[in-house]
Design a protein around this motif. Structure first.
Motif, PDB file in Angstrom:
ATOM      1  N   ARG A 137      74.239  70.071  48.961  1.00 63.91           N
ATOM      2  CA  ARG A 137      73.193  69.432  49.777  1.00 63.91           C
ATOM      3  C   ARG A 137      72.594  70.414  50.778  1.00 63.91           C
ATOM      4  O   ARG A 137      71.416  70.315  51.115  1.00 63.91           O
ATOM      5  CB  ARG A 137      73.760  68.213  50.511  1.00 63.91           C
ATOM      6  N   ALA A 169      70.074  72.328  48.954  1.00 66.49           N
ATOM      7  CA  ALA A 169      68.891  71.511  48.705  1.00 66.49           C
ATOM      8  C   ALA A 169      68.162  71.132  49.987  1.00 66.49           C
ATOM      9  O   ALA A 169      67.196  70.384  49.951  1.00 66.49           O
ATOM     10  CB  ALA A 169      69.294  70.244  47.953  1.00 66.49           C
ATOM     11  N   ALA A 170      68.633  71.646  51.126  1.00 73.75           N
ATOM     12  CA  ALA A 170      68.047  71.324  52.428  1.00 73.75           C
ATOM     13  C   ALA A 170      68.157  69.840  52.758  1.00 73.75           C
ATOM     14  O   ALA A 170      67.341  69.276  53.477  1.00 73.75           O
ATOM     15  CB  ALA A 170      66.582  71.762  52.509  1.00 73.75           C
ATOM     16  N   LEU A 171      69.183  69.186  52.200  1.00 68.68           N
ATOM     17  CA  LEU A 171      69.441  67.792  52.565  1.00 68.68           C
ATOM     18  C   LEU A 171      70.402  67.720  53.748  1.00 68.68           C
ATOM     19  O   LEU A 171      70.515  66.696  54.408  1.00 68.68           O
ATOM     20  CB  LEU A 171      70.017  67.017  51.376  1.00 68.68           C
ATOM     21  N   GLU A 172      71.137  68.837  53.971  1.00 70.17           N
ATOM     22  CA  GLU A 172      71.956  68.974  55.176  1.00 70.17           C
ATOM     23  C   GLU A 172      71.603  70.325  55.789  1.00 70.17           C
ATOM     24  O   GLU A 172      71.191  71.244  55.081  1.00 70.17           O
ATOM     25  CB  GLU A 172      73.456  68.978  54.855  1.00 70.17           C
ATOM     26  N   ASP A 214      64.841  75.029  53.349  1.00 72.36           N
ATOM     27  CA  ASP A 214      63.706  74.131  53.545  1.00 72.36           C
ATOM     28  C   ASP A 214      62.436  74.686  52.894  1.00 72.36           C
ATOM     29  O   ASP A 214      61.681  73.961  52.248  1.00 72.36           O
ATOM     30  CB  ASP A 214      63.489  73.912  55.044  1.00 72.36           C
ATOM     31  N   ARG A 227      62.758  74.365  49.176  1.00 72.56           N
ATOM     32  CA  ARG A 227      62.476  73.006  48.713  1.00 72.56           C
ATOM     33  C   ARG A 227      60.969  72.797  48.578  1.00 72.56           C
ATOM     34  O   ARG A 227      60.500  72.276  47.573  1.00 72.56           O
ATOM     35  CB  ARG A 227      63.067  71.985  49.688  1.00 72.56           C
ATOM     36  N   ARG A 228      60.244  73.242  49.613  1.00 68.61           N
ATOM     37  CA  ARG A 228      58.791  73.045  49.553  1.00 68.61           C
ATOM     38  C   ARG A 228      58.161  73.893  48.464  1.00 68.61           C
ATOM     39  O   ARG A 228      57.115  73.545  47.934  1.00 68.61           O
ATOM     40  CB  ARG A 228      58.161  73.361  50.914  1.00 68.61           C
ATOM     41  N   TYR A 271      64.098  74.126  43.277  1.00 62.49           N
ATOM     42  CA  TYR A 271      65.217  73.511  42.572  1.00 62.49           C
ATOM     43  C   TYR A 271      64.891  72.085  42.121  1.00 62.49           C
ATOM     44  O   TYR A 271      64.044  71.410  42.698  1.00 62.49           O
ATOM     45  CB  TYR A 271      66.466  73.474  43.470  1.00 62.49           C
ATOM     46  N   TYR A 277      67.123  68.523  41.461  1.00 67.31           N
ATOM     47  CA  TYR A 277      68.417  68.004  41.887  1.00 67.31           C
ATOM     48  C   TYR A 277      68.771  66.798  41.034  1.00 67.31           C
ATOM     49  O   TYR A 277      67.986  65.864  40.932  1.00 67.31           O
ATOM     50  CB  TYR A 277      68.334  67.608  43.372  1.00 67.31           C
ATOM     51  N   PHE A 284      71.363  63.772  40.755  1.00 62.49           N
ATOM     52  CA  PHE A 284      72.357  63.074  41.583  1.00 62.49           C
ATOM     53  C   PHE A 284      73.453  62.435  40.726  1.00 62.49           C
ATOM     54  O   PHE A 284      73.361  62.389  39.499  1.00 62.49           O
ATOM     55  CB  PHE A 284      71.670  61.996  42.421  1.00 62.49           C
ATOM     56  N   ALA A 316      74.253  59.304  40.355  1.00 64.06           N
ATOM     57  CA  ALA A 316      73.695  58.225  39.552  1.00 64.06           C
ATOM     58  C   ALA A 316      72.325  58.667  39.063  1.00 64.06           C
ATOM     59  O   ALA A 316      71.653  59.468  39.705  1.00 64.06           O
ATOM     60  CB  ALA A 316      73.571  56.960  40.400  1.00 64.06           C
ATOM     61  N   GLY A 364      69.621  57.101  38.959  1.00 62.31           N
ATOM     62  CA  GLY A 364      68.602  56.752  39.952  1.00 62.31           C
ATOM     63  C   GLY A 364      67.206  56.632  39.389  1.00 62.31           C
ATOM     64  O   GLY A 364      66.239  56.992  40.047  1.00 62.31           O
ATOM     65  N   PRO A 373      58.055  62.932  39.972  1.00 58.92           N
ATOM     66  CA  PRO A 373      57.923  64.138  40.811  1.00 58.92           C
ATOM     67  C   PRO A 373      56.621  64.895  40.534  1.00 58.92           C
ATOM     68  O   PRO A 373      56.060  65.503  41.447  1.00 58.92           O
ATOM     69  CB  PRO A 373      59.142  64.975  40.433  1.00 58.92           C
ATOM     70  N   MET A 411      70.489  57.744  48.310  1.00 55.01           N
ATOM     71  CA  MET A 411      70.277  58.692  47.220  1.00 55.01           C
ATOM     72  C   MET A 411      68.808  58.743  46.811  1.00 55.01           C
ATOM     73  O   MET A 411      68.237  59.804  46.596  1.00 55.01           O
ATOM     74  CB  MET A 411      71.148  58.283  46.034  1.00 55.01           C
ATOM     75  N   GLN A 412      68.203  57.553  46.705  1.00 48.62           N
ATOM     76  CA  GLN A 412      66.796  57.515  46.283  1.00 48.62           C
ATOM     77  C   GLN A 412      65.888  58.177  47.318  1.00 48.62           C
ATOM     78  O   GLN A 412      64.915  58.841  46.966  1.00 48.62           O
ATOM     79  CB  GLN A 412      66.370  56.064  46.047  1.00 48.62           C
ATOM     80  N   ASP A 437      66.902  60.554  49.463  1.00 50.03           N
ATOM     81  CA  ASP A 437      67.180  61.992  49.361  1.00 50.03           C
ATOM     82  C   ASP A 437      66.395  62.608  48.216  1.00 50.03           C
ATOM     83  O   ASP A 437      65.847  63.701  48.319  1.00 50.03           O
ATOM     84  CB  ASP A 437      68.678  62.223  49.121  1.00 50.03           C
ATOM     85  N   GLN A 438      66.376  61.877  47.114  1.00 52.66           N
ATOM     86  CA  GLN A 438      65.680  62.368  45.929  1.00 52.66           C
ATOM     87  C   GLN A 438      64.201  62.604  46.245  1.00 52.66           C
ATOM     88  O   GLN A 438      63.635  63.647  45.901  1.00 52.66           O
ATOM     89  CB  GLN A 438      65.824  61.322  44.836  1.00 52.66           C
ATOM     90  N   HIS A 484      63.061  63.252  49.083  1.00 50.23           N
ATOM     91  CA  HIS A 484      63.017  64.398  49.983  1.00 50.23           C
ATOM     92  C   HIS A 484      63.066  65.708  49.196  1.00 50.23           C
ATOM     93  O   HIS A 484      62.374  66.663  49.529  1.00 50.23           O
ATOM     94  CB  HIS A 484      64.191  64.300  50.966  1.00 50.23           C
ATOM     95  N   THR A 485      63.883  65.735  48.121  1.00 52.21           N
ATOM     96  CA  THR A 485      63.971  66.983  47.352  1.00 52.21           C
ATOM     97  C   THR A 485      62.627  67.312  46.694  1.00 52.21           C
ATOM     98  O   THR A 485      62.365  68.462  46.382  1.00 52.21           O
ATOM     99  CB  THR A 485      65.044  66.916  46.233  1.00 52.21           C
ATOM    100  N   TRP A 486      61.812  66.291  46.481  1.00 51.77           N
ATOM    101  CA  TRP A 486      60.476  66.551  45.921  1.00 51.77           C
ATOM    102  C   TRP A 486      59.436  66.765  47.004  1.00 51.77           C
ATOM    103  O   TRP A 486      58.240  66.807  46.740  1.00 51.77           O
ATOM    104  CB  TRP A 486      60.041  65.389  45.014  1.00 51.77           C
ATOM    105  N   SER A 487      59.886  66.847  48.260  1.00 48.72           N
ATOM    106  CA  SER A 487      58.994  67.018  49.408  1.00 48.72           C
ATOM    107  C   SER A 487      57.935  65.927  49.472  1.00 48.72           C
ATOM    108  O   SER A 487      56.773  66.176  49.793  1.00 48.72           O
ATOM    109  CB  SER A 487      58.306  68.390  49.371  1.00 48.72           C
TER     110      SER A 487
END
Lengths: 275, 316
Positions: free
Chosen positions: A69, A72-75, A90, A93-94, A98, A100, A102, A104, A106, A120, B212-213, B215-216, B218-221
């Motif tokens: 994380r 992935a700039a989540l933390e 960060d 990410r922009r 990468y 990601y 998860f 699940a 999702g 995406p 999670m959703q 965060d996901q 967020h990973t796509w900005s």
């Protein structure tokens, strides 16, 4: 940002040939919880070269997901330096460095499989025609061609997770981050998906970071295995796998495989003894 | 659907039976008085003495006249068939056969329940749309803005604790003083009642996506707007429709309450007129019409929900 901005960025990072794709030095991360501070990562240093398949293995609470994380700039690490493609996490990410995956799948139940993979791409502003082309391409890549119009509930758990991998691949990031993607699947499906991931990795050459708590999975997939232990979360061993890149499933009975598995198990045990 | 018919029918039959039974003691005093005036011998003594006797006793001791309670001109509780007759007379009777009805004049008669239901329906729909839109917008604000999160909800709750019968005349008067009349003040009252369930449901719905959703995204900005549009709003749809069903029923109640002080048509006006002139049958007919209207509106929401969910790929 234009859709080809990321490829330029990737090309730029490629030109600095020797530079690691991911470089972490003395990474520390402390979570402030109601029960006081928790050291999730302690002095983690790691470097991942382009095209590596790196597995992170360890018991829960060892910080393997937290590390992913951070990449992935989540933390945000409390201290230390972490670069991804030479950028801060960060910025990376922009720059769409990468994809990601998860734990699940999702997938959005109100979108078809193709619609989910398109999500995406819509957010990143790809033109419609290119979205279609990319969706078709990654659906083929994960062996789901013809399932684009199905809804997630019409697919098995394994197929859903494959669709979520396709979604992570759709925008051509050159790093793939996977957080226990097959943790919820049964052994048989898991074996098949491991084979497919390896295949995918061989074909796309993407640098892959893979979090797992299965020793065979880690040994089977990786070129580099990072063994971690909890409280505080830290790296106890880094194993460079001598296994060839071409790996049939039955390599798991070979002496080399078992030797690495043994070393991983030792590493995990050592982490516990230190407690 | 077909399996539901029989149980519903049984319940309706039971209610009708209860209603018929209740109509006897409810109307017995008038019935006995009428019979006495007609020269019949009645049990229970003089009119003054009868005041102290129980309704059931009067009904049981005057069996020959007791059932007249189902056929009173101005009953305290009209029997079901009387209400049905009134309902027929003030809808089909008035519009199809009446001198001022739709078939004679090309316009709806202002004595018909069809006309009044139409007036109520108009204000209800407008109020519901205002209320639902306000509810959704407030919920979006609450989810995205911490200050709104802390401040709006308590006020929304307080707004619903004020009795609407007290508030409605004030809204009408205030709006009238600035020159707004007719449908809009009633719509405002119905919006006031209908925004609340939408806010509550939508806040929950917009927060339905898990960590999670998010965060996901967020990973796509993804921007907040993209997350709202592509994740939060679609995820909130089941919550939205649950709220809309409650909201549209509340909107109808709001409109009817708003029609009481205005007295320019509508089912509420009709009920109040009925109570002024002791026309209980008219009140009951208007009440039944309102119930039919509410059932239709709630069904409409259910139908919209099914269509929307099917379009969103939910298995039927």
């Amino acid at each position: 940002m234009s859709p080809d901005g990321s490829t330029q960025m990737a090309a730029a990072s490629l030109s600095q040939t020797s530079a690691p794709v991911i470089a972490a030095r003395d990474l520390n991360l402390v979570f402030q919880t109601a029960d006081g501070p928790v050291q999730a990562l302690k002095d983690v240093s790691l470097s991942v070269a382009k095209g590596d398949f790196v597995s992170f293995i360890g018991p829960s609470g060892c910080g393997k997901t937290t590390l992913l994380r951070c990449v992935a700039a989540l933390e945000t690490p409390t201290s230390g330096t972490l670069t991804v493609n030479g950028l801060t996490p960060d910025e990376a990410r922009r720059a769409r460095a990468y994809g990601y995956v998860f734990q699940a799948a999702g997938l959005y139940p109100w979108r078809t499989i193709a619609g989910n993979i398109r999500l995406p791409l819509e957010i990143m502003g790809f033109p419609r025609a290119e979205q279609d082309a990319r969706v078709d391409r990654v659906l083929k890549l994960v062996d789901l061609a013809g399932f684009g119009r199905k809804y997630p509930w019409q697919l098995s758990g394994g197929m859903q997770q494959r669709a979520s991998i396709a979604r992570a691949l759709a925008f051509d990031a050159d790093i793939l981050l996977m957080d226990e993607p097959f943790g919820a699947l049964d052994e048989i499906v898991r074996d098949r998906l491991n084979e497919e991931v390896l295949n995918l990795w061989a074909r796309t050459g993407k640098t892959t970071l893979f979090v797992t708590h299965s020793i065979p999975e880690a040994v089977y997939l990786s070129t580099k295995i990072v063994v971690m232990s909890p409280r505080p979360g830290r790296i106890t061993d880094v194993i460079d796998s001598p296994l060839p890149r071409e790996r049939p499933l039955d390599i798991r009975e070979s002496p080399e495989f078992l030797a690495i598995a043994h070393r991983v198990r030792e590493g995990l045990r050592a982490g516990h003894v230190e407690l | 659907m077909r399996r539901a018919v029989l149980p519903v029918l049984w319940v309706v039959m039971a209610l009708l039976a209860l209603w018929y039974v209740a109509a006897i003691p409810m109307n017995i005093r008038e019935v006995v008085t009428e019979a006495e005036r007609g020269g019949a011998e009645v049990w229970g003594g003089t009119a003054a003495e009868r005041q102290d006797r129980s309704a059931w006793a009067l009904a049981l001791r005057n069996p020959s006249v007791a059932l007249n309670g189902w056929a009173q001109e101005r009953p305290r509780l009209p029997a079901p068939h009387q209400v049905a007759q009134e309902l027929y007379a003030s809808t089909i009777g008035e519009e199809v056969f009446g001198r001022r009805g739709f078939f004679q004049t090309g316009e709806l008669s202002n004595r018909s329940l069809v006309y009044h239901a139409g007036v109520t329906l108009g204000a209800t729909v407008v109020g519901f749309l205002i209320g639902a839109a306000a509810g959704v917008l407030l919920a979006i604000g609450i989810v995205h803005n911490r200050a709104m999160d802390m401040s709006v909800m308590p006020w929304a709750v307080i707004s619903q604790t004020i009795p609407i019968v007290a508030l409605a005349p004030m809204i009408i008067v205030v709006m009238n003083s600035v020159g707004v009349q007719g449908l809009l003040p009633k719509a405002v009252i119905s919006a006031y009642l209908s925004f609340f369930p939408v806010v509550v449901g939508m806040v929950k719905g917009l927060r339905a996506p898990d960590r999670m959703q998010l965060d996901q995204m967020h990973t796509w900005s993804a921007t907040q707007a993209e997350t709202l549009w592509k994740l939060r709003l679609p995820a909130s749809v089941p919550y939205l429709f649950a709220s809309l069903k409650i909201a549209i029923a509340a909107a109808l109640v709001g409109t009817i309450v708003g029609e009481l002080p205005v007295q320019r048509g509508g089912l509420g006006a009709r009920m109040l007129a009925g109570s002024y002139y002791g026309q209980t049958t008219q009140i009951w007919a208007a009440l039944l019409m309102a119930a039919v209207l509410a059932a239709f509106l709630v069904w409409l929401m259910g139908w919209l929900e099914r269509r929307t969910l099917r379009a969103m790929g939910v298995p039927a």
